[in-house]
Design an enzyme around this catalytic site. Structure first.
Site, PDB file in Angstrom:
ATOM      1  N   HIS A   1       0.832  -1.205   0.000  1.00  0.00           N
ATOM      2  CA  HIS A   1       0.000   0.000   0.000  1.00  0.00           C
ATOM      3  C   HIS A   1       0.868   1.257   0.000  1.00  0.00           C
ATOM      4  O   HIS A   1       0.663   2.171  -0.796  1.00  0.00           O
ATOM      5  CB  HIS A   1      -0.927  -0.027   1.221  1.00  0.00           C
ATOM      6  CG  HIS A   1      -1.814   1.165   1.333  1.00  0.00           C
ATOM      7  ND1 HIS A   1      -3.129   1.135   0.935  1.00  0.00           N
ATOM      8  CD2 HIS A   1      -1.591   2.408   1.810  1.00  0.00           C
ATOM      9  CE1 HIS A   1      -3.664   2.326   1.147  1.00  0.00           C
ATOM     10  NE2 HIS A   1      -2.753   3.120   1.693  1.00  0.00           N
ATOM     11  N   GLU A   2       1.851   1.283   0.888  1.00  0.00           N
ATOM     12  CA  GLU A   2       2.708   2.463   0.986  1.00  0.00           C
ATOM     13  C   GLU A   2       3.603   2.616  -0.247  1.00  0.00           C
ATOM     14  O   GLU A   2       3.888   3.735  -0.671  1.00  0.00           O
ATOM     15  CB  GLU A   2       3.550   2.410   2.260  1.00  0.00           C
ATOM     16  CG  GLU A   2       2.737   2.364   3.553  1.00  0.00           C
ATOM     17  CD  GLU A   2       1.674   3.438   3.666  1.00  0.00           C
ATOM     18  OE1 GLU A   2       1.894   4.568   3.182  1.00  0.00           O
ATOM     19  OE2 GLU A   2       0.610   3.159   4.241  1.00  0.00           O
TER      20      GLU A   2
ATOM     21  N   HIS B   1       1.772   4.532  -2.925  1.00  0.00           N
ATOM     22  CA  HIS B   1       1.913   5.979  -2.725  1.00  0.00           C
ATOM     23  C   HIS B   1       3.288   6.439  -3.218  1.00  0.00           C
ATOM     24  O   HIS B   1       3.404   7.430  -3.936  1.00  0.00           O
ATOM     25  CB  HIS B   1       1.794   6.345  -1.241  1.00  0.00           C
ATOM     26  CG  HIS B   1       0.428   6.216  -0.665  1.00  0.00           C
ATOM     27  ND1 HIS B   1      -0.650   6.954  -1.091  1.00  0.00           N
ATOM     28  CD2 HIS B   1      -0.034   5.435   0.346  1.00  0.00           C
ATOM     29  CE1 HIS B   1      -1.710   6.639  -0.372  1.00  0.00           C
ATOM     30  NE2 HIS B   1      -1.369   5.714   0.506  1.00  0.00           N
TER      31      HIS B   1
END
Length: 149
Positions: free
Chosen positions: A67-68, A71
């Site tokens: 998820h990170e 980003h």
């Protein structure tokens, strides 16, 4: 898992799922409470909540890292890196990253409702974070007076 192993794991996941290297730091942050991790826009580092690793193990950690990294890579490519952006949603689906992480047991989110009001006419309940001046504001449904409960 120490921070050296965390750094190595993030680099491996970045190459395997994104075909791009992770060139910044991945560290633990014990102060994170309601999130599994965060990507820092200015330094490009990734912080991981160690409590998530303790409670949900390797599988939970890999999900947070994916998820990170979504980003991270989208931000560096100057594409939509925010949760609401189409680029972000598509990349998360492509790599199998979760949208949210599970809540750590015992860490509950505080309710944001602090003030409750009731209309004296139609009995509608209003829950608000901020205090309402009941001498100025009335019920939006029937224009009746509000009473703090």
């Amino acid at each position: 898992m120490n921070e050296g192993n965390l750094q190595k794991l993030v680099e491996e996941i970045s190459i395997e799922f994104f075909n791009r290297p992770f060139k910044h730091k991945a560290i633990y942050n014990n102060r994170l409470r309601t999130t599994g991790g965060r990507y820092l826009l200015h330094s490009h580092h990734i912080e991981i909540n160690p409590k998530q690793v303790i409670h949900f193990g390797y599988v939970g950690l890999v999900g947070i890292i994916k998820h990170e990294l979504c980003h991270y890579h989208l931000h560096l490519e100057k594409k939509g890196y925010k949760h609401r952006d189409r680029d972000f949603k598509e990349l998360m689906q492509k790599v199998g990253a979760p949208r949210y992480c599970d809540m750590v047991p015992g860490m509950r989110r505080e309710t944001s409702v602090k003030h409750t009001y009731k209309c004296t006419k139609c009995k509608l309940i209003y829950e608000r974070k901020r205090k309402v001046d009941i001498s100025k504001f009335v019920c939006g449904k029937c224009r009746g007076k509000l009473k703090k409960i």
